[in-house]
Write an enzyme that holds these catalytic residues in place. Structure first.
Site, PDB file in Angstrom:
ATOM      1  N   GLU A 153      26.806  61.479  16.483  1.00 60.11           N
ATOM      2  CA  GLU A 153      26.848  60.203  17.150  1.00 60.11           C
ATOM      3  C   GLU A 153      26.575  59.188  16.110  1.00 60.11           C
ATOM      4  O   GLU A 153      25.460  59.302  15.656  1.00 60.11           O
ATOM      5  CB  GLU A 153      25.935  60.225  18.354  1.00 60.11           C
ATOM      6  CG  GLU A 153      26.095  58.631  19.148  1.00 60.11           C
ATOM      7  CD  GLU A 153      25.832  58.880  20.579  1.00 60.11           C
ATOM      8  OE1 GLU A 153      25.655  59.951  21.250  1.00 60.11           O
ATOM      9  OE2 GLU A 153      25.593  57.799  21.292  1.00 60.11           O
ATOM     10  N   LYS A 180      14.416  60.619  25.080  1.00 55.70           N
ATOM     11  CA  LYS A 180      15.201  59.398  25.531  1.00 55.70           C
ATOM     12  C   LYS A 180      15.745  59.429  27.055  1.00 55.70           C
ATOM     13  O   LYS A 180      16.037  60.366  27.377  1.00 55.70           O
ATOM     14  CB  LYS A 180      16.610  59.008  24.900  1.00 55.70           C
ATOM     15  CG  LYS A 180      17.501  58.158  25.415  1.00 55.70           C
ATOM     16  CD  LYS A 180      18.804  57.986  24.848  1.00 55.70           C
ATOM     17  CE  LYS A 180      19.764  56.947  25.336  1.00 55.70           C
ATOM     18  NZ  LYS A 180      21.011  56.803  24.547  1.00 55.70           N
ATOM     19  N   GLU A 235      20.928  54.298  29.345  1.00 55.02           N
ATOM     20  CA  GLU A 235      22.392  54.601  29.165  1.00 55.02           C
ATOM     21  C   GLU A 235      22.780  56.176  29.741  1.00 55.02           C
ATOM     22  O   GLU A 235      23.473  56.713  29.145  1.00 55.02           O
ATOM     23  CB  GLU A 235      22.714  54.794  27.920  1.00 55.02           C
ATOM     24  CG  GLU A 235      22.177  53.369  26.822  1.00 55.02           C
ATOM     25  CD  GLU A 235      22.505  53.278  25.320  1.00 55.02           C
ATOM     26  OE1 GLU A 235      22.512  54.283  24.917  1.00 55.02           O
ATOM     27  OE2 GLU A 235      22.808  52.300  24.866  1.00 55.02           O
ATOM     28  N   ARG A 261      10.917  57.280  23.529  1.00 56.53           N
ATOM     29  CA  ARG A 261      11.621  56.098  23.234  1.00 56.53           C
ATOM     30  C   ARG A 261      11.358  54.679  24.331  1.00 56.53           C
ATOM     31  O   ARG A 261      11.403  54.912  25.404  1.00 56.53           O
ATOM     32  CB  ARG A 261      13.102  56.276  23.188  1.00 56.53           C
ATOM     33  CG  ARG A 261      13.415  57.158  21.797  1.00 56.53           C
ATOM     34  CD  ARG A 261      14.731  57.621  21.704  1.00 56.53           C
ATOM     35  NE  ARG A 261      15.479  56.651  20.723  1.00 56.53           N
ATOM     36  CZ  ARG A 261      16.951  56.282  20.971  1.00 56.53           C
ATOM     37  NH1 ARG A 261      17.215  56.372  22.154  1.00 56.53           N
ATOM     38  NH2 ARG A 261      17.215  55.576  20.070  1.00 56.53           N
ATOM     39  N   ARG A 304      18.736  42.021  29.004  1.00 57.86           N
ATOM     40  CA  ARG A 304      18.595  43.446  28.576  1.00 57.86           C
ATOM     41  C   ARG A 304      17.315  43.241  27.634  1.00 57.86           C
ATOM     42  O   ARG A 304      16.724  44.230  27.573  1.00 57.86           O
ATOM     43  CB  ARG A 304      19.781  44.007  27.719  1.00 57.86           C
ATOM     44  CG  ARG A 304      19.209  45.407  27.258  1.00 57.86           C
ATOM     45  CD  ARG A 304      20.506  45.964  26.691  1.00 57.86           C
ATOM     46  NE  ARG A 304      20.419  46.822  25.599  1.00 57.86           N
ATOM     47  CZ  ARG A 304      21.306  47.078  24.834  1.00 57.86           C
ATOM     48  NH1 ARG A 304      22.621  47.159  25.136  1.00 57.86           N
ATOM     49  NH2 ARG A 304      20.935  48.183  23.749  1.00 57.86           N
ATOM     50  N   LYS A 316      12.418  50.422  19.080  1.00 56.97           N
ATOM     51  CA  LYS A 316      13.588  49.800  18.155  1.00 56.97           C
ATOM     52  C   LYS A 316      13.113  48.717  17.477  1.00 56.97           C
ATOM     53  O   LYS A 316      12.146  47.669  18.240  1.00 56.97           O
ATOM     54  CB  LYS A 316      15.020  49.785  18.781  1.00 56.97           C
ATOM     55  CG  LYS A 316      15.547  50.839  19.075  1.00 56.97           C
ATOM     56  CD  LYS A 316      17.204  50.676  19.591  1.00 56.97           C
ATOM     57  CE  LYS A 316      17.764  52.129  19.687  1.00 56.97           C
ATOM     58  NZ  LYS A 316      19.198  51.757  20.140  1.00 56.97           N
ATOM     59  N   ASP A 363      19.475  46.074  20.011  1.00 55.24           N
ATOM     60  CA  ASP A 363      20.041  47.174  19.591  1.00 55.24           C
ATOM     61  C   ASP A 363      20.388  47.073  18.091  1.00 55.24           C
ATOM     62  O   ASP A 363      21.605  47.070  17.744  1.00 55.24           O
ATOM     63  CB  ASP A 363      21.369  47.702  20.347  1.00 55.24           C
ATOM     64  CG  ASP A 363      21.425  49.106  19.978  1.00 55.24           C
ATOM     65  OD1 ASP A 363      20.661  49.819  19.462  1.00 55.24           O
ATOM     66  OD2 ASP A 363      22.448  49.625  20.757  1.00 55.24           O
ATOM     67  N   GLU A 413      25.087  51.472  11.717  1.00 58.53           N
ATOM     68  CA  GLU A 413      25.773  51.363  13.079  1.00 58.53           C
ATOM     69  C   GLU A 413      26.602  49.975  13.162  1.00 58.53           C
ATOM     70  O   GLU A 413      27.671  49.816  13.474  1.00 58.53           O
ATOM     71  CB  GLU A 413      25.067  51.752  14.411  1.00 58.53           C
ATOM     72  CG  GLU A 413      26.039  51.739  15.548  1.00 58.53           C
ATOM     73  CD  GLU A 413      25.028  52.156  16.951  1.00 58.53           C
ATOM     74  OE1 GLU A 413      23.772  52.563  16.675  1.00 58.53           O
ATOM     75  OE2 GLU A 413      25.578  52.189  17.873  1.00 58.53           O
ATOM     76  N   GLU A 451      25.577  39.104   7.147  1.00 64.15           N
ATOM     77  CA  GLU A 451      25.450  38.286   8.445  1.00 64.15           C
ATOM     78  C   GLU A 451      26.289  37.084   8.315  1.00 64.15           C
ATOM     79  O   GLU A 451      26.906  36.509   9.467  1.00 64.15           O
ATOM     80  CB  GLU A 451      23.669  37.906   8.325  1.00 64.15           C
ATOM     81  CG  GLU A 451      23.549  36.992   9.384  1.00 64.15           C
ATOM     82  CD  GLU A 451      22.097  36.488   9.114  1.00 64.15           C
ATOM     83  OE1 GLU A 451      21.453  36.098   8.341  1.00 64.15           O
ATOM     84  OE2 GLU A 451      21.401  36.212  10.344  1.00 64.15           O
TER      85      GLU A 451
HETATM   86  O1  GCW Z   1      23.062  51.546  20.272  1.00 63.87           O
HETATM   87  C1  GCW Z   1      23.084  52.898  21.258  1.00 63.87           C
HETATM   88  C2  GCW Z   1      24.272  53.271  20.333  1.00 63.87           C
HETATM   89  C3  GCW Z   1      24.179  54.875  21.014  1.00 63.87           C
HETATM   90  C4  GCW Z   1      22.733  55.440  20.771  1.00 63.87           C
HETATM   91  C5  GCW Z   1      21.875  54.579  21.528  1.00 63.87           C
HETATM   92  C6  GCW Z   1      20.312  54.936  21.375  1.00 63.87           C
HETATM   93  C7  GCW Z   1      22.160  57.903  20.635  1.00 63.87           C
HETATM   94  O2  GCW Z   1      25.471  52.872  20.423  1.00 63.87           O
HETATM   95  O3  GCW Z   1      24.970  55.628  20.417  1.00 63.87           O
HETATM   96  O4  GCW Z   1      22.568  56.777  21.452  1.00 63.87           O
HETATM   97  O5  GCW Z   1      21.838  53.296  21.225  1.00 63.87           O
HETATM   98  O6  GCW Z   1      19.724  54.561  20.443  1.00 63.87           O
HETATM   99  O7  GCW Z   1      19.676  55.765  22.232  1.00 63.87           O
END
Ligand code: GCW
Length: 675
Positions: free
Chosen positions: A158, A278, A282, A315, A333, A357, A362, A390, A509
């Site tokens: 992924e 996790k 999602e 997480r 969010r 994070k 994200d 990403e 950026e």
């Molecule tokens: O931003 C998202 C990513 C997903 C990822 C998720 C996460 C592994 O697009 O691909 O899943 O974060 O961090 O759990």
């Protein structure tokens, strides 16, 4: 050449003769452990290999102290046990002492891992032609310095941009662990001591008997390098794999099932680092399904691994994408992590680390630091960074990430009015007196012979390790260490790679998303390329709220989502007001007219236009500058990088024109200066 790629920054390319002549190193190596799978034994071989490569000298490796001049590598204890005298001070876990001033070079670790790190540091000096006499001790800033792979059991990855998994295929672990060991070598050389090998969106099949045995083999391959293996768990496994009617974390049969799995895992991997989870995010299952708290869920695993000294990385990336609605001005969010975890501080077992994070959304091109760090005072925390690019060009764009990470790590949260710099004070564990704390980075290396899919992307992995060891390190200095180790000592090569890399994040950026509006990339599917229209009305809560006259998320307390109020008061007050919010985060915190005038004196919309032209312009200079290295970099890497940089220059134009046109259409305001 493929082999060189796999060696990454551990190439030990032969130095020029005039430099070699100044080396003056001892004539043998003594590694104070003769067990072949021990880090100290491996360190001995690595010293031999590196010195042969860089200096062209063949040194023998012995395992007992000798009388002559030698390079001794081992633990402090092993060294003093042989009657050795050292000036090493008291070291912390994984720390080491490096002394090149005497007739014997001392590389002494607090533990074997530390000794191995010391050997890599000594080799890094030699390979850069640096023979200065030094004597110093260094300790890691934090105990947890991990990488996370998002590898799926079927061998795909992924958000992986460098081919298939080196760990899994066809729902099993790989039989040949050569690449796994090579990866561990790279990780060890930058002080990484743990890895989670499978995707956080976890497939329970990893817990089959066959796969547990396979994990044992993976751990065996990484152990000599001091890298401990952990795995991601799927919360619903007791039901989906175990056949139980429930996965309620407080149900006795569920608890027993997890303890049983854990016991079995530790038979195969006696030093397993722990679990990564996790949950309830999602679409992933979690404790909330049963009205249990996230802490209930985490504690279940913590208790299972506790007897083995394992830890749980839990997480904080928890949000419910089914209930975010942009028509509600207060929905956000960015609030989710603190909302979910604030009241749980104090509820987590002491071997749990909440993994956060770096920003509240994200991995965007620019985010403010997550305010959650301020709320985890009784709970250990770690930051989650992303070496995989990403949202940052997916390794098709050169983006050196250390400067971005530094904006977060150097940020002072002023928790309770006291200095609380995220790297130095919080992640080090000092601020709240935590032994477990630190760093995780999503890395996603694959089978590609460059590991990450392209040559220059590896500076990010290198920088990650160096920063986790010492977050105060200078991002240019570590980039240049990496460059010399990877490309040799040529000054022009060094200057050019430094220039390109240090311009790259700013440029990216500029031609993607400005002023904290987020990356403006495609949000629905691949997170690549310009797609500003997808940045609104999506269920993911990554919004810009762009309309015909204004843009930005109002995250103020007085009129918006209240997010700015999640920071400690001094910081909250700064972000609450437009006047004290820095331009580069303006649209993260405020909803303003396109004609709003920035501190720079430009309007928001004109800044968008100009930045996009600037960014594309910078990117267009990359291939030209790289071309000037023809003949100074080997043909393969020269050509492959040139191809990427030309692509980036072109794609930056696509970005520029898409974004400029989009906001021109939305706002109806022409570009004043762009032409
Ligand atoms: O931003 C998202 C990513 C997903 C990822 C998720 C996460 C592994 O697009 O691909 O899943 O974060 O961090 O759990």
């Amino acid at each position: 050449a493929a082999e060189d790629g796999l060696n990454a920054w551990l190439r030990y390319a032969r130095l020029p003769d005039n430099i070699i002549r100044q080396a003056g190193i001892p004539s043998s190596i003594v590694a104070l452990n003769s067990t072949e799978t021990s880090p100290v034994f491996v360190a001995g071989l690595e010293l031999q290999r590196g010195i042969k490569g860089a200096l062209g000298t063949n040194l023998d490796v012995a395992h007992k102290s000798n009388k002559g001049s030698s390079i001794v590598v081992g633990t402090v204890d092993a060294f003093t046990a042989t009657g050795g005298k050292t000036g090493a001070p008291e070291l912390e876990e994984d720390g080491f002492w490096l002394d090149t001033t005497g007739k014997t070079v001392q590389i002494l670790g607090q533990n074997e891992r530390g000794a191995l790190y010391g050997a890599f540091e000594y080799l890094s000096m030699l390979a850069q032609g640096n023979f200065t006499k030094v004597a110093y001790a260094t300790n890691p800033s934090a105990s947890i310095r991990w990488v996370n792979q998002w590898d799926n059991m079927d061998g795909t990855i992924e958000r992986g941009y460098a081919g298939l998994s080196i760990f899994f295929k066809n729902n099993t672990t790989v039989a040949n662990t050569t690449r796994v060991a090579e990866y561990a070598r790279l990780l060890a050389s930058i002080g990484i001591n743990g890895i989670v090998v499978n995707n956080v969106n976890a497939n329970p099949i990893l817990l089959s008997d066959e796969n547990m045995a396979g994990l044992g083999k993976i751990a065996d391959a990484m152990r000599p390098w001091g890298v401990r293996v952990g795995i991601s768990l799927n919360f619903a496994s007791p039901q989906t794999l175990g056949g139980l009617p429930t996965f309620d974390p407080l149900d006795k049969s569920v608890v027993a099932w997890w303890h049983d799995q854990t016991d079995k895992l530790y038979k195969h991997v006696p030093d397993m680092a722990g679990y990564l989870v996790k949950a309830n995010s999602e679409g992933q299952p979690g404790p909330i399904t049963y009205n249990r708290t996230l802490a209930d869920g985490a504690n279940l695993f913590a208790k299972a691994v506790k007897p083995y000294g394992g830890i749980v990385m839990f997480r904080a990336f928890v949000y419910d994408y089914q209930h975010l609605n942009e028509s509600n001005w207060k929905d956000d969010r960015a609030n989710a992590a603190v909302d979910h975890f604030r009241d749980l501080d104090g509820e987590f077992d002491d071997n749990i680390i909440v993994q956060v994070k770096y920003g509240p959304i994200d991995f965007q091109v620019r985010e403010p630091a997550s305010p959650l760090f301020a709320h985890l005072q009784q709970t250990s925390s770690a930051i989650e960074l992303q070496v995989s690019q990403e949202y940052l060009g997916q390794q098709c764009h050169l983006v050196y990430l250390a400067p971005l990470w530094k904006t977060i790590l150097d940020f002072d949260l002023r928790i309770d009015g006291e200095k609380s710099v995220i790297g130095e004070d919080v992640l080090s564990g000092k601020r709240f007196n935590k032994k477990l704390s630190g760093y995780a980075a999503v890395v996603n290396v694959g089978q590609n012979t460059t590991w990450l899919g392209t040559h220059l992307a590896m500076s990010n992995l290198y920088a990650y390790g160096r920063i986790a060891w010492d977050p105060t390190v200078d991002e240019v200095a570590i980039l240049q260490d990496w460059t010399r180790l990877t490309y040799g000592l040529n000054r022009k090569v060094l200057d050019t790679i430094t220039e390109l890399s240090m311009q790259s994040w700013v440029a990216y950026e500029n031609y993607t998303g400005n002023l904290g509006v987020q990356t403006l990339t495609d949000i629905t599917y691949n997170h690549y390329g310009p797609n500003p229209q997808s940045m609104d009305n999506n269920p993911w809560g990554q919004w810009t709220r762009a309309d015909s006259d204004s843009i930005g998320m109002d995250r103020t307390v007085w009129n918006g989502t209240g997010f700015s109020g999640q920071y400690p008061s001094e910081v909250a007050a700064r972000f609450e007001s437009i006047e004290t919010t820095p331009d580069d985060l303006l649209l993260w915190f405020h909803h303003v007219p396109y004609t709003h005038v920035l501190k720079s004196g430009k309007t928001v919309i004109q800044h968008f236009y100009d930045a996009h032209y600037d960014g594309a312009e910078t990117a267009s200079s990359f291939p030209r500058k790289w071309t000037s290295l023809k003949g100074l970099v080997d043909t393969q890497r020269f050509e492959e990088m040139l191809f990427r940089l030309e692509y980036q220059a072109g794609h930056a134009i696509v970005w520029r024109d898409s974004i400029v046109q989009f906001y021109n259409n939305v706002s109806g305001i022409p570009t004043a200066a762009a032409a």
